[in-house]
Motif scaffolding. Structure first.
Motif, PDB file in Angstrom:
ATOM      1  N   PRO A  14      87.752  14.550  83.710  1.00 56.52           N
ATOM      2  CA  PRO A  14      88.685  15.093  82.862  1.00 56.52           C
ATOM      3  C   PRO A  14      88.553  16.668  82.806  1.00 56.52           C
ATOM      4  N   LEU A  15      89.522  17.651  82.796  1.00 61.22           N
ATOM      5  CA  LEU A  15      89.184  19.084  82.369  1.00 61.22           C
ATOM      6  C   LEU A  15      89.181  19.005  80.946  1.00 61.22           C
ATOM      7  N   LEU A  16      88.159  19.901  80.535  1.00 61.13           N
ATOM      8  CA  LEU A  16      88.030  20.279  79.157  1.00 61.13           C
ATOM      9  C   LEU A  16      89.327  21.202  78.889  1.00 61.13           C
ATOM     10  N   SER A  17      89.652  20.591  77.356  1.00 65.75           N
ATOM     11  CA  SER A  17      90.630  21.607  76.870  1.00 65.75           C
ATOM     12  C   SER A  17      90.408  22.962  76.980  1.00 65.75           C
ATOM     13  N   ASP A  18      88.964  23.523  76.801  1.00 59.77           N
ATOM     14  CA  ASP A  18      88.673  24.878  76.745  1.00 59.77           C
ATOM     15  C   ASP A  18      88.596  25.363  78.084  1.00 59.77           C
ATOM     16  N   GLU A  19      88.568  24.678  79.141  1.00 61.37           N
ATOM     17  CA  GLU A  19      88.658  25.109  80.914  1.00 61.37           C
ATOM     18  C   GLU A  19      90.090  25.399  80.828  1.00 61.37           C
ATOM     19  N   ILE A  20      90.959  24.585  80.190  1.00 61.12           N
ATOM     20  CA  ILE A  20      92.611  24.925  80.542  1.00 61.12           C
ATOM     21  C   ILE A  20      92.832  26.342  79.953  1.00 61.12           C
ATOM     22  N   HIS A  21      92.251  26.292  78.572  1.00 59.26           N
ATOM     23  CA  HIS A  21      92.312  27.653  78.017  1.00 59.26           C
ATOM     24  C   HIS A  21      92.045  28.785  78.792  1.00 59.26           C
ATOM     25  N   TRP A  22      90.508  28.647  79.528  1.00 63.38           N
ATOM     26  CA  TRP A  22      90.082  29.845  80.237  1.00 63.38           C
ATOM     27  C   TRP A  22      90.864  30.063  81.365  1.00 63.38           C
ATOM     28  N   ASN A 350      96.294  12.729  78.485  1.00 62.96           N
ATOM     29  CA  ASN A 350      97.550  12.520  78.109  1.00 62.96           C
ATOM     30  C   ASN A 350      98.418  13.454  77.732  1.00 62.96           C
ATOM     31  N   VAL A 351      98.609  14.090  78.950  1.00 59.61           N
ATOM     32  CA  VAL A 351      99.455  15.345  78.594  1.00 59.61           C
ATOM     33  C   VAL A 351     100.826  15.026  79.416  1.00 59.61           C
ATOM     34  N   VAL A 363     103.075  27.206  73.183  1.00 59.59           N
ATOM     35  CA  VAL A 363     102.400  26.041  72.419  1.00 59.59           C
ATOM     36  C   VAL A 363     102.131  26.448  71.124  1.00 59.59           C
ATOM     37  N   PHE A 364     102.929  25.914  70.079  1.00 62.32           N
ATOM     38  CA  PHE A 364     102.563  25.975  68.631  1.00 62.32           C
ATOM     39  C   PHE A 364     101.414  24.911  68.133  1.00 62.32           C
ATOM     40  N   GLY A 365     100.448  25.188  68.170  1.00 61.70           N
ATOM     41  CA  GLY A 365      99.174  24.353  68.038  1.00 61.70           C
ATOM     42  C   GLY A 365      97.935  24.455  68.711  1.00 61.70           C
ATOM     43  N   MET A 366      96.755  24.136  68.655  1.00 63.64           N
ATOM     44  CA  MET A 366      95.670  24.446  69.207  1.00 63.64           C
ATOM     45  C   MET A 366      95.349  23.448  70.601  1.00 63.64           C
ATOM     46  N   ASP A 367      96.697  22.817  71.072  1.00 62.76           N
ATOM     47  CA  ASP A 367      96.361  21.957  72.329  1.00 62.76           C
ATOM     48  C   ASP A 367      96.534  22.803  73.555  1.00 62.76           C
ATOM     49  N   TYR A 368      95.533  23.341  74.078  1.00 65.54           N
ATOM     50  CA  TYR A 368      95.603  23.833  75.235  1.00 65.54           C
ATOM     51  C   TYR A 368      95.826  23.031  76.439  1.00 65.54           C
ATOM     52  N   LYS A 369      95.600  22.000  76.293  1.00 67.42           N
ATOM     53  CA  LYS A 369      95.987  20.681  77.368  1.00 67.42           C
ATOM     54  C   LYS A 369      97.591  20.966  77.633  1.00 67.42           C
TER      55      LYS A 369
END
Length: 451
Positions: A14-22, A350-351, A363-369
């Motif tokens: 699975p992708l990291l949430s941080d990878e989607i951020h980048w 689970n996106v 997105v309001f929140g730290m959910d980069y996914k």
């Protein structure tokens, strides 16, 4: 390295949430936007530049990031082995430091992606090389270069600033007694940061940079993508290997003074790496890559000190199998039933599919996914820093700034994971009228733009 990483490259990780951020950051910058002006994030500028260039030339995908990370790791391994041999850190010239570096660069599978920490480590190693080669080159130039490379490292990952202090301390302890010469390291560091700040002033981004990356620091919530217990789970085997290597090295009495100085320098490296993680605003396993140089250095010493070749081979294979089992087991979640993968909070899983509502998200929140397969609308990528300004929505100037940001780049969908989106829209009713509230099956609240 290829053999070790092939299961990860070919596996369905699975992708990291941080990878989607980048990915999202790189795509936004590739559209012609400026960091800290059109994109609000506290990621270090040099890493943001890497993501911008990659997104512009190659696009963004996990495979591309894995490829660039592998390339950087090879450069680091070659540089580390070269500097150790040229500084005569060991009693013989050997490829073992480079081998150990390549092996330990796979301790955690997220070492294999293009993280800001990995980018920063490349410059830290160039700074370390200047510290080690000082006796063979112009001293003043080497000290200045050390400050420049440590400055570049902190531009890639800001907690790497602590390595400048390590470098100055090492110079004062082992190499240089003149304050004027020591000050050159700070001058080199200042040249790098001063040049970047002048550039920000030129593009009218200096105030935003100061607000997002400096003034906002005390109010940031620590982002525990991995808890300290999960970090310990990943770090316990490397920590034992490091301690065994250090014990073997420091208990051996046949080293000359210059070799002992290098050993003490690498011990300081371990302490500095620990401080940079502790004082970071987030906790995730790829930060542990900062220990790889010290781990490789002391493990290589341990193997070279062992007189019986068979015992050295057994030690090497034991270490390799231990960390490979850890890496494969945690990456593919092949663990005992009672032990959860330490990456469970860092994976972007689970996106809900929001494609039917539109392509551009806020997105309001730290959910980069939620940004997976979507684009960022408005500048507010990093909610951890943006929320400091959303709190001021009772201020007219702040409301006007937010309104202008929406008007310039209107989201198709607003994902409200924490209720702050509703509060903002209640204040700015002219924007609220353009959206309808939708509650998805999983309870997620979104605001879809009325078409």
């Amino acid at each position: 390295m290829i053999i070790i990483r092939l299961p990860i490259w070919m596996g369905d990780i699975p992708l990291l949430s941080d990878e989607i951020h980048w990915f999202t950051l790189g795509d936004k910058l590739a559209e012609g936007n400026s960091m800290y002006v059109d994109v609000w994030d506290n990621i270090a500028p040099l890493s943001a530049g890497f993501y911008w260039v990659i997104a512009s030339l190659f696009g963004t995908s996990q495979a591309i990031f894995f490829g660039f990370a592998a390339f950087l790791t090879l450069i680091q391994s070659y540089l580390f082995n070269l500097m150790m041999n040229r500084s005569e850190a060991y009693k013989q010239k050997t490829f073992i430091p480079g081998l150990m570096y390549l092996l330990f660069s796979n301790l955690s599978y997220d070492f294999m992606t293009l993280s800001p920490t990995l980018i920063s480590l490349t410059f830290l190693l160039f700074g370390l090389r200047n510290l080690l080669r000082m006796e063979r080159t112009d001293v003043e130039q080497s000290i200045l270069n050390t400050g420049i490379f440590f400055g570049l490292a902190s531009l890639a990952y800001m907690p790497s600033f602590s390595f400048l202090l390590m470098g100055i301390f090492a110079l004062a302890t082992f190499r240089v007694s003149s304050f004027n010469r020591l000050f050159l390291a700070f001058v080199g560091f200042t040249i790098v940061w001063g040049s970047y700040l002048v550039y920000l002033y030129y593009i009218d981004g200096l105030e935003e940079f100061v607000n997002l990356c400096m003034i906002a620091i005390p109010d940031l919530k620590h982002d525990f993508q991995l808890t300290w217990e999960q970090m310990l789970m990943l770090a316990v085997i490397p920590a034992v290997i490091l301690l065994l290597g250090m014990f073997k090295t420091f208990s051996y009495n046949a080293f000359i003074n210059s070799q002992q100085n290098i050993q003490q320098l690498m011990l300081i490296w371990v302490i500095t790496a620990t401080l940079s993680i502790v004082f970071s605003s987030f906790t995730i396993s790829y930060q542990l890559i900062l220990y790889v140089p010290a781990l490789s250095f002391f493990s290589a010493h341990e193997l070279l000190i062992i007189r019986k070749k068979l015992l050295a081979e057994i030690t090497l294979w034991t270490y390799s199998l231990l960390f490979l089992t850890l890496m494969i087991g945690t990456a593919f979640d092949i663990l005992p039933k009672k032990i959860a993968s330490p990456y469970q909070n860092a994976w972007a899983t689970n996106v809900p599919d929001l494609k039917e509502y539109g392509d551009k998200l806020l997105v309001f929140g730290m959910d980069y996914k939620y940004y997976k397969d979507h684009k960022l609308a408005t500048p507010y990528l990093n909610y951890n820093v943006s929320r400091q300004f959303f709190k001021k929505i009772d201020n007219y100037d702040e409301i006007r700034t937010i309104y202008n940001a929406f008007e310039k780049d209107m989201p198709d969908v607003i994902v409200d994971t924490n209720g702050d989106g509703q509060k903002l829209l209640d204040y700015i009713t002219i924007i609220q009228k353009q959206y309808e509230k939708v509650e998805l099956e999983n309870g997620l609240i979104i605001f879809s733009k009325i078409k």
